[in-house]
Each structure stands twice: as C-alpha cells, then as structure tokens.
Design an enzyme around this catalytic site. Structure first.
Site, PDB file in Angstrom:
ATOM      1  N   ASP A   9       0.848  -1.189   0.000  1.00  8.01           N
ATOM      2  CA  ASP A   9       0.000   0.000   0.000  1.00  8.01           C
ATOM      3  C   ASP A   9       0.882   1.237   0.000  1.00  8.01           C
ATOM      4  OD1 ASP A   9      -2.404   1.347  -0.129  1.00  8.01           O
ATOM      5  OD2 ASP A   9      -2.924   1.054   1.965  1.00  8.01           O
ATOM      6  N   GLY A  10       0.283   2.340  -0.423  1.00  7.01           N
ATOM      7  CA  GLY A  10       0.937   3.634  -0.403  1.00  7.01           C
ATOM      8  C   GLY A  10       0.052   4.630   0.318  1.00  7.01           C
ATOM      9  N   GLU A  47       2.391   3.846  -4.118  1.00  2.79           N
ATOM     10  CA  GLU A  47       1.816   2.529  -4.443  1.00  2.79           C
ATOM     11  C   GLU A  47       2.797   1.728  -5.294  1.00  2.79           C
ATOM     12  OE1 GLU A  47      -0.988   1.192  -3.338  1.00  2.79           O
ATOM     13  OE2 GLU A  47      -2.283   2.864  -2.763  1.00  2.79           O
ATOM     14  N   ASP A  69      -4.380  -2.565  -3.327  1.00  2.00           N
ATOM     15  CA  ASP A  69      -5.657  -1.869  -3.469  1.00  2.00           C
ATOM     16  C   ASP A  69      -5.587  -0.774  -4.527  1.00  2.00           C
ATOM     17  OD1 ASP A  69      -4.290   0.160  -2.159  1.00  2.00           O
ATOM     18  OD2 ASP A  69      -5.473   0.038  -0.323  1.00  2.00           O
ATOM     19  N   HIS A 125      -9.326  -0.471   2.808  1.00  2.00           N
ATOM     20  CA  HIS A 125     -10.086  -0.090   4.006  1.00  2.00           C
ATOM     21  C   HIS A 125     -11.386  -0.899   4.139  1.00  2.00           C
ATOM     22  CE1 HIS A 125      -7.187   3.145   4.206  1.00  2.00           C
ATOM     23  NE2 HIS A 125      -7.504   3.461   2.976  1.00  2.00           N
ATOM     24  N   ASP A 135      -1.403  -0.816   4.915  1.00  2.00           N
ATOM     25  CA  ASP A 135      -1.811   0.585   5.055  1.00  2.00           C
ATOM     26  C   ASP A 135      -1.152   1.214   6.285  1.00  2.00           C
ATOM     27  OD1 ASP A 135      -3.702   2.883   4.361  1.00  2.00           O
ATOM     28  OD2 ASP A 135      -4.328   2.427   6.409  1.00  2.00           O
TER      29      ASP A 135
END
Length: 149
Positions: A9-10, A47, A69, A125, A135
């Site tokens: 994740d970023g 990302e 994501d 999320h 995250d």
C-alpha cells in the site's frame, strides 16, 4: 518455488506531499514488514514503490500472490504496460507515461526476477487484515518522513 503472499500500500499526506509505502511479506508462516517514505511525492508513486521494494526484497524466484488496493498499479502492469512500451512509453493519447522511472523499474523487476506473480486487487479499508497492515506500514513511512522535516 517458494510461495509468498505480499500485501502492499501507499499513503500520502497531501497529494503531492509527504508520503509512505508499506509492504507485508508472508511465507511459510513467517512475516516481514517493510516501509519507507519520501518528503514530496504522490500516492501513485508510493503505491508503485511499495510493489517494487517488496519484489526486490525476495532473494530468489518465487510464486507470488501480490495483493494491492491500487487499480492504477494493477491495471498498469497487467493491461497498459505492453501498449506503453510499444508506443515508446507513451499513453494511448500519445502523452508521456506518468511515473515513468517507477514503471520502468517495476517492469525490470518483474521481467528479470523469475517470479511468477498473480496480481490480486483488494478493496482498500475493507477489513482485509493484510491490506490493513500494509496501510499502517505505509502511514508509518509517511509519518517517519514528516517527523524528520
């Protein structure tokens, strides 16, 4: 080949702004967490960086299931990249590809690593434990950059 599950994740505090990337690697019941950040970046760059750094951390060819994501990264690597390369790193509308340096790095690590990669999109999320941890790690990366500014 060794099997590895990767979650990436970023995060960005402002877009552009200080940002971070995070990755969780799971193999044979063991976990490795990674994160980092940059003082002025974008969410898309973080990302991409998360995926690149996670794949670079593998020291031998692996069967990888990569959970992310970011549709930007997933579609970029699975749908758009071949066309960009065929057009000299230009989009279908003849514009330069954004984040070219990172796309070229990702292309290189994917093609030279020997990894067999399955790209899995997961809704961000939404309670997926691996994605939630990635995250958190990305936010740790962003926070570490912000605390040193």
């Amino acid at each position: 080949m060794k099997c590895v599950e990767i979650y990436t994740d970023g995060a960005c505090k402002g877009n552009p702004g200080p940002g971070g990337w995070g990755a969780l690697l799971i193999s044979a019941g063991r976990e490795k967490e990674m994160f980092g950040g940059e003082s002025m970046t974008t969410n898309n760059r973080m990302e991409l960086t998360a995926v690149i750094e996670a794949l670079r951390a593998l020291n031998q060819p692996c069967d990888v299931v990569l959970h992310l994501d970011s549709e930007y990264v997933r579609k970029g690597i699975t749908e758009w990249l071949a066309g960009w390369k065929a057009r000299g790193w230009r989009t279908a509308s003849k514009q330069p590809v954004k984040n070219l340096d990172l796309w070229q790095s990702l292309d290189q690590v994917v093609n030279q690593s020997g990894h067999r990669i399955v790209w899995r999109w997961v809704k961000g999320h939404s309670g997926d434990p691996g994605n939630e941890r990635a995250d958190q790690l990305a936010n740790c990366g962003a926070d570490s950059v912000m605390s040193s500014m």
